[in-house]
Scaffold this motif. Structure first.
Motif, PDB file in Angstrom:
ATOM      1  N   UNK A 132      33.617  38.104  26.350  1.00 20.46           N
ATOM      2  CA  UNK A 132      33.157  39.309  27.036  1.00 20.46           C
ATOM      3  C   UNK A 132      31.691  39.098  27.386  1.00 20.46           C
ATOM      4  N   UNK A 133      31.336  39.284  28.655  1.00 19.15           N
ATOM      5  CA  UNK A 133      29.946  39.206  29.093  1.00 19.15           C
ATOM      6  C   UNK A 133      29.662  40.455  29.914  1.00 19.15           C
ATOM      7  N   UNK A 134      28.633  41.203  29.516  1.00 19.16           N
ATOM      8  CA  UNK A 134      28.257  42.395  30.255  1.00 19.16           C
ATOM      9  C   UNK A 134      27.125  43.130  29.581  1.00 19.16           C
TER      10      UNK A 134
ATOM     11  N   UNK B 263      35.464  48.622  30.204  1.00 18.93           N
ATOM     12  CA  UNK B 263      34.346  49.026  29.354  1.00 18.93           C
ATOM     13  C   UNK B 263      33.161  49.293  30.268  1.00 18.93           C
ATOM     14  N   UNK B 264      32.858  50.571  30.479  1.00 19.93           N
ATOM     15  CA  UNK B 264      31.826  50.940  31.449  1.00 19.93           C
ATOM     16  C   UNK B 264      32.291  50.604  32.849  1.00 19.93           C
TER      17      UNK B 264
ATOM     18  N   UNK C 219      36.520  53.097  26.098  1.00 18.57           N
ATOM     19  CA  UNK C 219      37.092  51.910  26.734  1.00 18.57           C
ATOM     20  C   UNK C 219      38.486  52.290  27.226  1.00 18.57           C
ATOM     21  N   UNK C 220      38.696  52.213  28.528  1.00 17.60           N
ATOM     22  CA  UNK C 220      40.002  52.524  29.098  1.00 17.60           C
ATOM     23  C   UNK C 220      40.925  51.330  28.947  1.00 17.60           C
ATOM     24  N   UNK C 221      42.127  51.566  28.477  1.00 18.76           N
ATOM     25  CA  UNK C 221      43.141  50.529  28.372  1.00 18.76           C
ATOM     26  C   UNK C 221      44.086  50.697  29.550  1.00 18.76           C
ATOM     27  N   UNK C 222      44.143  49.691  30.407  1.00 21.92           N
ATOM     28  CA  UNK C 222      44.947  49.745  31.622  1.00 21.92           C
ATOM     29  C   UNK C 222      46.130  48.798  31.509  1.00 21.92           C
ATOM     30  N   UNK C 223      47.223  49.194  32.127  1.00 19.54           N
ATOM     31  CA  UNK C 223      48.410  48.341  32.151  1.00 19.54           C
ATOM     32  C   UNK C 223      48.251  47.205  33.147  1.00 19.54           C
ATOM     33  N   UNK C 224      49.284  46.400  33.279  1.00 18.89           N
ATOM     34  CA  UNK C 224      49.231  45.241  34.173  1.00 18.89           C
ATOM     35  C   UNK C 224      49.215  45.642  35.650  1.00 18.89           C
TER      36      UNK C 224
END
Length: 190
Positions: free
Chosen positions: A46-48, A148-149, A174-179
């Motif tokens: 993760x980079x941000x 994330x953001x 943190x939003x968890x999104x489907x495929x």
């Protein structure tokens, strides 16, 4: 002569491998198992927000399986500085961490052990906005992206994702999104 760190003896130096991972990204294919030539492998990146988190799986000299998470921040000149990190013995369910994730995760995510690091230049000033959280999150097979953001992070097929965040007073959603991009759930990182 300084004592040889066990991880370095096995060809794994966290700062060097984390910088290599940030520069080159995750490899296209991971080894099927650890052992023999493959004593460690990168799991996620993760980079941000001027932070980076890297996660590795490794075997030590006696064959014990470990998960490592490292927190880095950029210095002037573009070089990444290793701030802190941690190692935990893998759970029995993590022994096959390189295989694709199954549906054994309750809900969509298991945050597990996350920790905080004081990023203040004056360590004795404990300002809450200077704290940085980092850790590894186990995600179910249904989750394809973690938002994330402003940053979207593709979830590796093994389902373990390293994250770093600045928690503030109320945590970070943190939003968890489907495929296919559908929103599955919201995870609050503290």
């Amino acid at each position: 002569m300084r004592p040889v760190d066990r991880a370095e003896y096995l060809g794994y130096t966290p700062a060097t491998e984390s910088r290599r991972l940030i520069a080159n990204g995750l490899p296209k294919e991971l080894p099927e198992t650890l052992g023999g030539r493959h004593r460690f492998t990168p799991l996620s990146l993760y980079v941000g927000d001027r932070l980076a988190a890297t996660a590795f799986a490794r075997l030590d000299g006696v064959g014990a399986f470990w998960l490592d998470v490292w927190l880095l921040s950029p210095r002037r000149g573009g070089r990444w500085n290793l701030r802190t990190g941690g190692t935990v013995a893998a759970d029995p369910c993590d022994e096959n961490v390189l295989r694709p994730v199954s549906a054994d995760v309750e809900g969509y995510a298991d945050v597990g052990d996350c920790t905080r690091y004081n990023a203040s230049p004056v360590p004795w000033l404990r300002r809450p906005y200077r704290w940085v959280g980092y850790g590894i999150v186990r995600l179910s097979a249904e989750v394809g992206v973690v938002r994330l953001g402003e940053r979207d992070v593709m979830v590796p097929e093994h389902g373990l994702q390293a994250l770093a965040w600045r928690p503030g007073r109320h945590g970070v959603p943190a939003d968890l999104l489907g495929h296919r991009g559908e929103r599955l759930s919201v995870l609050t990182l503290r």
